[in-house]
Write an enzyme that holds these catalytic residues in place. Structure first.
Site, PDB file in Angstrom:
ATOM      1  N   THR A  62       0.805  -1.224   0.000  1.00  0.00           N
ATOM      2  CA  THR A  62       0.000   0.000   0.000  1.00  0.00           C
ATOM      3  C   THR A  62       0.838   1.273   0.000  1.00  0.00           C
ATOM      4  OG1 THR A  62      -0.103  -0.054   2.414  1.00  0.00           O
ATOM      5  CG2 THR A  62      -1.910  -1.116   1.212  1.00  0.00           C
ATOM      6  N   LYS A  63       2.160   1.157   0.102  1.00  0.00           N
ATOM      7  CA  LYS A  63       3.006   2.333   0.255  1.00  0.00           C
ATOM      8  C   LYS A  63       3.423   2.921  -1.095  1.00  0.00           C
ATOM      9  CE  LYS A  63       2.996   2.323   4.753  1.00  0.00           C
ATOM     10  NZ  LYS A  63       1.913   1.356   4.990  1.00  0.00           N
ATOM     11  N   THR A  64       3.916   4.169  -1.062  1.00  0.00           N
ATOM     12  CA  THR A  64       4.338   4.856  -2.286  1.00  0.00           C
ATOM     13  C   THR A  64       5.422   4.080  -3.002  1.00  0.00           C
ATOM     14  OG1 THR A  64       3.933   6.925  -1.117  1.00  0.00           O
ATOM     15  CG2 THR A  64       5.070   7.079  -3.201  1.00  0.00           C
TER      16      THR A  64
END
Length: 399
Positions: free
Chosen positions: A199-201
Site C-alpha cells: 500500500t506504500k508509495t
C-alpha cells in the site's frame, strides 16, 4: 418497512458500474523492468540471504535518506522489533496511540510495554510536553511516528531522549521521501523504520528497512535478521528470519524507479482534492507544509460533525456504497483497541478527537482526476445534506 440508507438514490443511482477506488493501490512501475529483474534473479540463482538486488535496494534507500547504513527486512514490523532488540531496550516504550497497531505490537511482541502518549491536536504527532511527563526510570525508549508523511517533532524528541538517556526511534512507514527541515527523514534518532508494504508509495509486495548512521547497530541488525548469524557464520545472538527476498527487492527497485512520477501524481491529486472541497463547511483536506518535501501519499480529510450534522463513519459508509473505500487512519486509536484497552480506559483527548474525524481518501497514479471529482462531489453533497442523511440513518424515511 423502511429502506436502508444505501438503497436510497441519494447520489444519483446505483454504483454497480463504477471501478472501486481504494486507499493504497499498488505502485508497480514498469512491469517489464520488474520481470527482467526477476528473471535475472532466477538466472543468478541467488534468491534470498542478502542477494544483489536487496543490497542494491539498501544502497539506494541509504542514498535517498542520507544515512550510512540501510538494512532491508521482510516487513516493517519485524524491522522495528529488530531495532528495539538490537538496541537493548528494556521496560517501557513511549509512543503515540494514533498509529497503526504494528507500532505497539512490535514492542509488545518482544516483551516491552507500550506507554501511549497524547499527540499535538494539529499535527497528530507526539506532543513532546506529554512525552516528558511520561518518562520514568522504567522508560527504555521513545518511538515517534511521522504521521501521514508529516515529520514528528524530531528536534524536541532528540533533546528529550538525550536528557534522559533513552533511545529514540521513528516509525517512518508513512514518510519515505519526506523531509524535516532540510534533512531527509531516515537519519533522525538512533534509527528509523520504513515500510514497503504493497500500500506504500514505494512497495516491495511486503518489505521494510532500518536506516541509521550507527555502524555497530547496523551490523547487529544484519545478524539478527538472519537467525543471529554474524559475519563469521557463528550464531552469536537469538535472531529471527526477517530477510528480504530478491523477488521483493526486484519489486522494490522497480517501484522506486517510479517514485518521482508517483510523488508528482500524488501532489496533483492532493491539490485537486483541496480545490474541489475548498469552502465546504465542516470539511477540510489537510494541507502540506510547502517548505517541506512530501510523498503526498495521504489525502487526509477532517470532518466536523458539529458543522455538517453527519458523522464521519456515516460519510464513510456513503462513500463505500459508491465504491469509494476510504480508510480510518486511525480509528480506534491503539489505546482503545481490545488488545490494549485498560479498565478504566486511558483517556487521550487530542488522539481521540482526531481519530473520530479522519478519513484517508484514495490517491495514487491509478486514481484519475475524474475519479477525484466524483469522490469530491459525493462528499460535498453529503456535507450539504448532513441533517437529512442523519434522519435517513435513523430510519425516518418511509418506504
Amino acid at each position: 418497512m423502511k429502506r436502508a440508507l444505501t438503497d436510497l438514490a441519494v447520489f444519483g443511482g446505483p454504483a454497480a458500474f463504477l471501478r472501486p477506488l481504494l486507499v493504497g493501490m499498488p505502485t508497480v512501475g514498469d512491469r517489464a523492468r520488474f520481470l527482467a529483474r526477476l528473471e535475472w534473479a532466477l538466472d543468478n540463482e541467488w534468491l534470498t540471504n542478502g542477494g544483489p538486488l536487496a543490497t542494491e535496494l539498501e544502497g539506494r534507500i541509504a542514498d535517498i535518506t542520507g544515512v550510512r547504513y540501510c538494512v532491508a527486512t521482510c516487513n516493517a514490523t519485524a524491522a522495528l522489533q529488530l531495532v528495539l532488540r538490537a538496541s537493548g531496550v528494556t521496560g517501557q516504550v513511549i509512543m503515540p496511540s494514533l498509529t497503526f497497531a504494528a507500532t505497539p505490537h512490535s514492542a509488545s511482541w518482544i516483551g516491552l510495554e507500550p506507554v501511549f502518549c497524547d499527540v499535538d491536536p494539529v499535527t497528530g504527532c507526539l506532543d513532546p510536553a506529554r512525552v516528558a511527563e511520561l518518562i520514568t526510570p522504567a522508560t527504555g525508549a521513545i518511538v515517534g511516528v511521522h504521521l501521514w508523511g508529516r515529520a514528528a517533532p524530531v528536534t524536541e524528541l532528540e533533546k528529550l531522549a538525550a536528557e534522559h538517556g533513552v533511545k529514540l526511534f521513528f516509525d517512518a512507514a508513512h514518510a519515505f521521501g519526506c523531509t524535516s527541515g532540510d534533512r531527509p527523514i531516515g537519519g533522525f534518532g538512533n534509527a528509523e523504520v520504513f515500510s514497503f508494504h504493497a500500500t506504500k508509495t514505494v512497495m516491495s509486495f511486503e518489505g521494510g528497512a532500518v536506516t541509521t548512521d550507527d555502524g555497530e547497530l547496523a551490523e547487529q541488525l544484519v545478524a539478527l535478521r538472519s537467525f543471529g548469524i554474524d559475519r563469521n557464520k557463528s550464531v552469536t545472538a537469538v535472531g529471527m528470519n526477517a530477510k528480504m527476498s530478491e523477488c521483493s527487492a526486484a519489486m522494490g527497485l522497480t517501484s522506486l524507479d517510479a517514485f518521482g512520477e508517483t510523488r508528482e501524481r500524488n501532489r496533483e491529486n492532493h491539490a485537486l482534492y483541496r480545490s474541489e472541497l475548498s469552502g465546504v463547511p465542516g470539511i477540510e483536506v489537510l494541507p502540506f507544509d510547502e517548505s517541506e518535501r512530501n510523498n503526498h501519499q495521504y489525502v487526509i480529510l477532517l470532518t466536523d460533525h458539529a458543522v455538517t450534522g453527519l458523522h464521519r463513519d456515516r460519510l464513510q459508509t456513503l462513500l463505500q456504497a459508491e465504491k469509494v473505500f476510504p480508510q480510518l487512519y486511525f480509528s480506534p486509536p491503539c489505546h482503545l483497541m481490545p488488545a490494549y484497552r485498560t479498565d478504566p480506559p486511558l483517556r487521550l483527548e487530542h488522539t481521540e478527537r482526531l481519530s473520530e474525524r479522519v478519513l484517508a481518501l484514495p490517491t495514487g497514479p491509478s486514481v484519475s482526476f475524474e475519479d477525484i471529482r466524483r469522490v469530491s462531489s459525493i462528499i460535498r453533497l453529503a456535507a450539504e445534506r448532513g441533517e437529512q442523511i442523519d434522519a435517513m440513518w435513523a430510519g425516518a424515511v418511509p418506504a
